[in-house]
Design a protein around this motif. Structure first.
Motif, PDB file in Angstrom:
ATOM      1  N   ASP A   1       0.175  15.028   8.477  1.00  8.82           N
ATOM      2  CA  ASP A   1       1.434  14.451   7.996  1.00  8.82           C
ATOM      3  C   ASP A   1       1.953  15.102   6.720  1.00  8.82           C
ATOM      4  O   ASP A   1       3.158  15.120   6.479  1.00  8.82           O
ATOM      5  N   ARG A   2       1.046  15.552   5.848  1.00  9.30           N
ATOM      6  CA  ARG A   2       1.417  16.277   4.620  1.00  9.30           C
ATOM      7  C   ARG A   2       2.468  15.541   3.796  1.00  9.30           C
ATOM      8  O   ARG A   2       3.526  16.088   3.459  1.00  9.30           O
ATOM      9  N   LYS A   3       2.211  14.283   3.485  1.00 10.19           N
ATOM     10  CA  LYS A   3       3.134  13.470   2.687  1.00 10.19           C
ATOM     11  C   LYS A   3       2.478  13.062   1.373  1.00 10.19           C
ATOM     12  O   LYS A   3       2.121  11.909   1.167  1.00 10.19           O
ATOM     13  N   LYS A   4       2.305  13.983   0.484  1.00  9.44           N
ATOM     14  CA  LYS A   4       1.682  13.708  -0.808  1.00  9.44           C
ATOM     15  C   LYS A   4       0.347  12.994  -0.600  1.00  9.44           C
ATOM     16  O   LYS A   4      -0.379  13.257   0.350  1.00  9.44           O
ATOM     17  N   ALA A   5       0.054  12.039  -1.503  1.00 12.15           N
ATOM     18  CA  ALA A   5      -1.209  11.313  -1.389  1.00 12.15           C
ATOM     19  C   ALA A   5      -1.139  10.199  -0.353  1.00 12.15           C
ATOM     20  O   ALA A   5      -2.179   9.722   0.106  1.00 12.15           O
TER      21      ALA A   5
ATOM     22  N   ILE B   1       0.836  -1.210   0.000  1.00 12.12           N
ATOM     23  CA  ILE B   1       0.000   0.000   0.000  1.00 12.12           C
ATOM     24  C   ILE B   1       0.863   1.249   0.000  1.00 12.12           C
ATOM     25  O   ILE B   1       0.521   2.244  -0.650  1.00 12.12           O
ATOM     26  N   THR B   2       1.987   1.210   0.709  1.00 11.87           N
ATOM     27  CA  THR B   2       2.905   2.365   0.691  1.00 11.87           C
ATOM     28  C   THR B   2       3.368   2.645  -0.730  1.00 11.87           C
ATOM     29  O   THR B   2       3.384   3.800  -1.181  1.00 11.87           O
ATOM     30  N   TYR B   3       3.722   1.588  -1.461  1.00 11.46           N
ATOM     31  CA  TYR B   3       4.163   1.755  -2.851  1.00 11.46           C
ATOM     32  C   TYR B   3       3.023   2.280  -3.727  1.00 11.46           C
ATOM     33  O   TYR B   3       3.211   3.226  -4.502  1.00 11.46           O
ATOM     34  N   ILE B   4       1.839   1.682  -3.612  1.00  8.30           N
ATOM     35  CA  ILE B   4       0.703   2.100  -4.433  1.00  8.30           C
ATOM     36  C   ILE B   4       0.352   3.554  -4.156  1.00  8.30           C
ATOM     37  O   ILE B   4       0.091   4.338  -5.082  1.00  8.30           O
ATOM     38  N   ALA B   5       0.351   3.947  -2.877  1.00 13.45           N
ATOM     39  CA  ALA B   5      -0.006   5.318  -2.518  1.00 13.45           C
ATOM     40  C   ALA B   5       1.024   6.320  -3.040  1.00 13.45           C
ATOM     41  O   ALA B   5       0.667   7.396  -3.536  1.00 13.45           O
ATOM     42  N   ASN B   6       2.310   5.975  -2.923  1.00 16.96           N
ATOM     43  CA  ASN B   6       3.346   6.874  -3.459  1.00 16.96           C
ATOM     44  C   ASN B   6       3.241   7.002  -4.973  1.00 16.96           C
ATOM     45  O   ASN B   6       3.328   8.104  -5.524  1.00 16.96           O
ATOM     46  N   GLU B   7       3.060   5.859  -5.646  1.00 19.98           N
ATOM     47  CA  GLU B   7       2.969   5.883  -7.096  1.00 19.98           C
ATOM     48  C   GLU B   7       1.659   6.506  -7.586  1.00 19.98           C
ATOM     49  O   GLU B   7       1.603   7.045  -8.691  1.00 19.98           O
ATOM     50  N   ALA B   8       0.614   6.430  -6.774  1.00 23.38           N
ATOM     51  CA  ALA B   8      -0.638   7.102  -7.130  1.00 23.38           C
ATOM     52  C   ALA B   8      -0.398   8.586  -7.331  1.00 23.38           C
ATOM     53  O   ALA B   8      -0.981   9.222  -8.223  1.00 23.38           O
ATOM     54  N   SER B   9       0.480   9.136  -6.506  1.00 20.64           N
ATOM     55  CA  SER B   9       0.834  10.551  -6.655  1.00 20.64           C
ATOM     56  C   SER B   9       1.841  10.756  -7.778  1.00 20.64           C
ATOM     57  O   SER B   9       1.627  11.566  -8.676  1.00 20.64           O
TER      58      SER B   9
END
Length: 309
Positions: A251-255, A151-159
């Motif tokens: 947290d303000r860490k992208k998506a 999920i961390t990877y998917i969320a980062n790549e979603a952005s």
């Protein structure tokens, strides 16, 4: 011209949604990755201990120039050429460029594949599929750990490879999209972190791209985070919209912060979000559905614009 631009963006998102990555077809970003790897070895070499810190930073800046300039020149030339031949040739080229810049299909079906392998064959199969999706070996063996990494990877790549590129391409067309993705590739290769693991080789060589991307990504990352929060609050899928907004503002860490809040879990080794509930493999399904909803909202926005223009 604006109408042609919106049609091209809509066609590009449809192409990515339907076909995803076609691995037998040449992908310009694979060439860019190979070029970055070549420049890494050619400019920095192996004896980095002999290079001053300022020299390493200078070489890192030159790598950015040597990658971005040909990308900018090539995409600008073909965009102008195709639109000069005929507007619909330009639309087709811009749609293809949009398709190349997006990565929704791979993230969506890759995430579903990780969950399917867990329920079908257990944690070992889940770990293997997650490693293929992420592009590096997942180190943990438990359902919770693999789910968190996925999920961390998917969320980062979603952005980075879906929502932010769409925002940039809406404003600056295929040129902006290709430059944005090229800079993201450079940071992934020679940033202070490479494939999720710290690499001292790039402590100074990677500083220019990290600083540049922090500036370039300021507005796109905020757009992607705000969009995910909106979708968590106003679309179906069982998301916690209020918590998505709270965690994202905190947290303000992208998506990724919005994803963590919407799913009520902690991500990135607990650095983002709160562990309000245990992490389960089924959370990956919720994550990819939130990604899908956000992608669909962008497409709906393009359709609405076409109705007015």
């Amino acid at each position: 011209m604006f109408k042609y631009h919106i049609i091209a963006l809509l066609l590009g998102t449809i192409l990515d949604y339907v076909f995803g990555n076609i691995y037998c077809m040449w992908n310009p970003f694979d060439t860019i990755k190979d070029w970055v790897k070549f420049l890494d070895r050619a400019l920095l070499g192996d004896e980095i201990i002999l290079l001053e810190k300022s020299k390493q930073r200078s070489l890192g800046a030159w790598l950015i120039i040597l990658v971005v300039f040909p990308v900018f020149a090539g995409i600008t030339f073909f965009t102008m050429l195709t639109y000069e031949i005929h507007p619909w040739f330009g639309v087709l080229f811009e749609a293809l460029a949009t398709y190349y810049c997006l990565n929704f299909n791979r993230l969506y079906y890759g995430g579903l594949g990780v969950v399917a392998d867990y329920y079908g064959n257990g944690a070992a199969a889940m770990k293997h599929t997650a490693s293929l999706l992420i592009g590096r070996q997942v180190e943990v063996d438990t359902e919770e750990g693999i789910t968190s990494d996925t999920i961390t990877y998917i969320a980062n790549e979603a952005s980075d490879s879906v929502l932010s590129p769409l925002f940039v391409m809406f404003l600056f067309g295929p040129v902006g999209g290709f430059i944005y993705r090229a800079l993201d590739i450079i940071e992934g290769q020679i940033g202070t972190f490479e494939t999720g693991t710290y690499n001292a080789r790039y402590d100074y060589f990677g500083q220019p791209i990290v600083k540049l991307n922090s500036i370039i990504d300021y507005l796109p990352s905020r757009f992607s985070g705000a969009l995910v929060v909106f979708c968590a609050r106003h679309t179906f899928g069982g998301f916690n919209g209020k918590n998505a907004r709270f965690i994202h503002l905190r947290d303000r860490k992208k998506a990724i912060s919005a994803f963590a809040g919407a799913l009520e879990i902690g991500l990135d080794d607990g650095k983002i979000g709160d562990f309000d509930k245990p992490i389960q493999a089924s959370d990956i399904n919720k994550a990819v559905n939130l990604l899908k909803n956000s992608f669909m909202v962008c497409q709906a926005f393009f359709v609405i614009l076409l109705l007015f223009f």
